[in-house]
Design an enzyme around this catalytic site. Structure first.
Site, mmCIF file in Angstrom:
data_model
loop_
_atom_site.group_PDB
_atom_site.id
_atom_site.type_symbol
_atom_site.label_atom_id
_atom_site.label_comp_id
_atom_site.label_asym_id
_atom_site.label_seq_id
_atom_site.Cartn_x
_atom_site.Cartn_y
_atom_site.Cartn_z
ATOM 1 N N GLU A 1 -6.756 18.041 3.683
ATOM 2 C CA GLU A 1 -6.955 19.304 3.097
ATOM 3 C C GLU A 1 -7.339 20.504 4.239
ATOM 4 O O GLU A 1 -7.780 20.032 5.176
ATOM 5 C CB GLU A 1 -8.311 19.489 2.091
ATOM 6 C CG GLU A 1 -7.980 18.507 0.863
ATOM 7 C CD GLU A 1 -9.391 18.359 0.276
ATOM 8 O OE1 GLU A 1 -9.032 18.320 -1.194
ATOM 9 O OE2 GLU A 1 -10.384 18.051 0.540
ATOM 10 N N CYS B 1 -9.090 27.070 7.832
ATOM 11 C CA CYS B 1 -9.818 25.892 8.119
ATOM 12 C C CYS B 1 -9.310 24.689 7.874
ATOM 13 O O CYS B 1 -8.765 24.247 7.076
ATOM 14 C CB CYS B 1 -11.148 25.819 7.172
ATOM 15 S SG CYS B 1 -12.171 24.321 7.584
ATOM 16 N N CYS C 1 -13.170 10.505 8.497
ATOM 17 C CA CYS C 1 -13.863 10.849 9.531
ATOM 18 C C CYS C 1 -14.902 9.620 9.786
ATOM 19 O O CYS C 1 -15.415 8.929 8.778
ATOM 20 C CB CYS C 1 -14.855 12.104 9.611
ATOM 21 S SG CYS C 1 -15.839 12.458 11.001
ATOM 22 N N CYS D 1 -21.829 11.275 9.572
ATOM 23 C CA CYS D 1 -23.060 12.158 8.928
ATOM 24 C C CYS D 1 -23.437 12.007 7.447
ATOM 25 O O CYS D 1 -22.453 12.254 6.545
ATOM 26 C CB CYS D 1 -22.672 13.586 9.194
ATOM 27 S SG CYS D 1 -22.239 13.813 11.034
ATOM 28 N N CYS E 1 -22.510 14.865 4.848
ATOM 29 C CA CYS E 1 -20.944 15.291 4.710
ATOM 30 C C CYS E 1 -20.082 14.303 3.627
ATOM 31 O O CYS E 1 -20.190 13.127 3.725
ATOM 32 C CB CYS E 1 -20.606 15.240 6.172
ATOM 33 S SG CYS E 1 -18.670 15.635 6.116
ATOM 34 N N CYS F 1 -17.894 24.103 3.433
ATOM 35 C CA CYS F 1 -18.151 22.981 4.532
ATOM 36 C C CYS F 1 -18.780 21.745 4.197
ATOM 37 O O CYS F 1 -19.646 21.724 3.316
ATOM 38 C CB CYS F 1 -19.335 23.645 5.464
ATOM 39 S SG CYS F 1 -18.736 24.880 6.622
HETATM 40 N N1 SAH Z 1 -16.494 16.974 12.519
HETATM 41 C C1 SAH Z 1 -16.779 18.531 12.847
HETATM 42 C C2 SAH Z 1 -15.869 19.239 12.054
HETATM 43 C C3 SAH Z 1 -15.924 19.512 10.703
HETATM 44 S S1 SAH Z 1 -17.388 19.602 9.735
HETATM 45 C C4 SAH Z 1 -18.189 18.756 12.981
HETATM 46 O O1 SAH Z 1 -19.082 18.211 12.438
HETATM 47 O O2 SAH Z 1 -18.670 19.744 13.559
HETATM 48 C C5 SAH Z 1 -17.702 21.323 9.778
HETATM 49 C C6 SAH Z 1 -19.051 21.734 9.422
HETATM 50 O O3 SAH Z 1 -19.525 21.622 8.327
HETATM 51 C C7 SAH Z 1 -20.031 21.110 10.767
HETATM 52 O O4 SAH Z 1 -20.903 22.167 11.255
HETATM 53 C C8 SAH Z 1 -20.736 20.392 9.642
HETATM 54 O O5 SAH Z 1 -22.491 19.902 10.038
HETATM 55 C C9 SAH Z 1 -21.006 20.889 8.516
HETATM 56 N N2 SAH Z 1 -21.263 20.429 7.129
HETATM 57 C C10 SAH Z 1 -21.068 18.946 6.997
HETATM 58 N N3 SAH Z 1 -21.305 18.621 5.402
HETATM 59 C C11 SAH Z 1 -21.802 19.741 5.151
HETATM 60 C C12 SAH Z 1 -22.613 20.115 3.808
HETATM 61 N N4 SAH Z 1 -22.482 19.322 2.706
HETATM 62 N N5 SAH Z 1 -23.060 21.651 3.451
HETATM 63 C C13 SAH Z 1 -22.921 22.396 4.634
HETATM 64 N N6 SAH Z 1 -22.256 22.131 5.876
HETATM 65 C C14 SAH Z 1 -21.803 20.911 6.089
HETATM 66 FE FE1 SF4 Z 2 -17.388 14.111 10.367
HETATM 67 FE FE2 SF4 Z 2 -18.381 15.185 8.429
HETATM 68 FE FE3 SF4 Z 2 -19.843 14.486 10.608
HETATM 69 FE FE4 SF4 Z 2 -18.146 16.505 10.699
HETATM 70 S S1 SF4 Z 2 -19.826 16.551 9.635
HETATM 71 S S2 SF4 Z 2 -18.366 14.800 12.296
HETATM 72 S S3 SF4 Z 2 -16.356 15.697 9.442
HETATM 73 S S4 SF4 Z 2 -18.805 13.273 9.066
#
Ligand code: SAH
Ligand code: SF4
Length: 347
Positions: free
Chosen positions: A91, A104, A111, A115, A118, A334
């Site tokens: 996406e 974006c 991934c 995390c 996420c 995000c």
């Molecule tokens: N993998 C990379 C880029 C994609 S995630 C990274 O982690 O930086 C992009 C951003 O979304 C990151 O800063 C991550 O911490 C944030 N993010 C992930 N899950 C989220 C959520 N549920 N609510 C708000 N931000 C989130």
């Molecule tokens: Fe991967 Fe989501 Fe962590 Fe970014 S925030 S590194 S997309 S698991």
């Protein structure tokens, strides 16, 4: 199947042109047609001779990933679902803003950083995106929306950890910012990383690099180990040291992203700990109140909590950005991107 020429750089086009017995200057012309003029139909490449166009059309293609679904949010944000050649999906999200629009994009199918907050993490990693799939997201959306060059920024904040796909992300980046090609400003491209330290260090040596955003999200190793398991490999000290050593140009700064999770990392003590981590930096902080995901055990803090946290940072001179959450009604905010077996999170 015909070979897709999208994503080849000028050297590769030169090799290709020579391999089919054409004159070297044809490679420059072809490069110009593809990246400067965004011309994807060989027959419309009027700079090229008719015979050469035909030859290219017979043997090659220029194919973008297919946009197979568009979801529009109340606030104008649009989420694009792309189908890739092997029937995988990623996406991208277009976010219209008053000053400048943002696109974006994704760097991987899924991934594997894991995390806990996420949605993409729930997919696990399928594979890295190829250069034409990364660049193709930008070209396809720009084409469909008739976006003018320079009118939008690109952020690698979609699905995937861009620095786990370093080679392809950096090659796509170089193609985006080449003054003879797509001519984007390198200042308008941001790569967001969860902190893949060796790749960050590798980037120190690049001639040209994008803006860097670091997803910090915790101020102690104990919490970060738990929220973002890659911290167990490269901890906060190593990450901050790699950031300190980053050869930033004057007037550019590293952006630190901090997803605020109620009762987990949003206390005053956390804000002060964050300030201590920033010792010796002139950081920019992007505070992102958590975007809820189905099945995940986190909550967004209250507006007052977020404001108080922000004020602690601002009072110490830290530049804090807080964008309004965009596109959450279509699960495009995000951390909400995920596509699993026909079930796109919340969409
Ligand atoms: N993998 C990379 C880029 C994609 S995630 C990274 O982690 O930086 C992009 C951003 O979304 C990151 O800063 C991550 O911490 C944030 N993010 C992930 N899950 C989220 C959520 N549920 N609510 C708000 N931000 C989130
Ligand atoms: Fe991967 Fe989501 Fe962590 Fe970014 S925030 S590194 S997309 S698991």
């Amino acid at each position: 199947m015909k070979n897709n020429l999208l994503g080849l750089d000028e050297m590769e086009l030169l090799q290709l042109v020579e391999s089919i017995g054409e004159k070297p200057f044809r490679a420059k012309q072809l490069y110009h047609e593809i990246y400067r003029r965004s011309q994807l139909d060989f027959q419309d490449m009027t700079e090229l001779s008719k015979a050469f166009r035909q030859r290219l059309a017979d043997e090659f293609t220029l194919t973008l990933p297919e946009i197979c679904r568009r979801s529009a949010a109340q606030d104008g944000t649009v989420k694009y679902l792309f189908r890739l050649e092997d029937n995988k999906f990623v996406e991208a999200v277009f976010i219209p803003e008053e000053d400048r629009d943002t696109l974006c994009i994704s760097s991987q199918v899924g991934c594997n950083i894991g995390c806990k907050f996420c949605m993409t993490a729930q997919m696990g990693l399928d594979r890295n995106l190829k250069v034409p799939e990364i660049l193709g997201q930008v070209m396809a959306v720009a084409r469909e929306r008739n976006l003018q060059r320079g009118s939008f920024s690109i952020v690698f904040m979609g699905m995937g950890e861009p620095l786990q796909n370093y080679k392809n992300v950096m090659k796509a980046f170089r193609l985006m910012v080449d003054p003879l090609g797509m001519t984007m400003s390198h200042r308008k491209v941001t790569v967001s990383t969860s902190g893949v330290v060796p790749a960050l260090r590798k980037m120190h040596h690049e001639k040209i690099f994008p803006n860097i955003a670091i997803s910090l999200n915790a101020t102690s190793n104990t919490l970060r180990d738990d929220l973002m398991p890659l911290n167990q490999k490269w901890n906060l000290e190593e990450l901050m040291q790699a950031c300190r050593e980053f050869p930033i140009e004057p007037r550019r700064r590293i952006m630190f992203e901090y997803v605020m999770l109620a009762g987990v990392n949003d206390s005053d003590a956390d804000a002060h700990a964050l300030l201590r981590l920033f010792c010796g930096f002139r950081p920019k902080v992007n505070l992102i109140p958590y975007n809820p995901n189905p099945g995940l055990p986190f909550r967004r803090p209250s507006e007052e909590r977020v404001a108080q946290f922000r004020d602690i940072l601002v009072n110490e001179g830290v530049t804090v950005f807080m964008r309004k959450t965009r596109g959450d009604d279509i699960a495009a905010a995000c951390g909400q991107l995920a596509y699993m077996e026909g079930v796109s999170a919340g969409a």
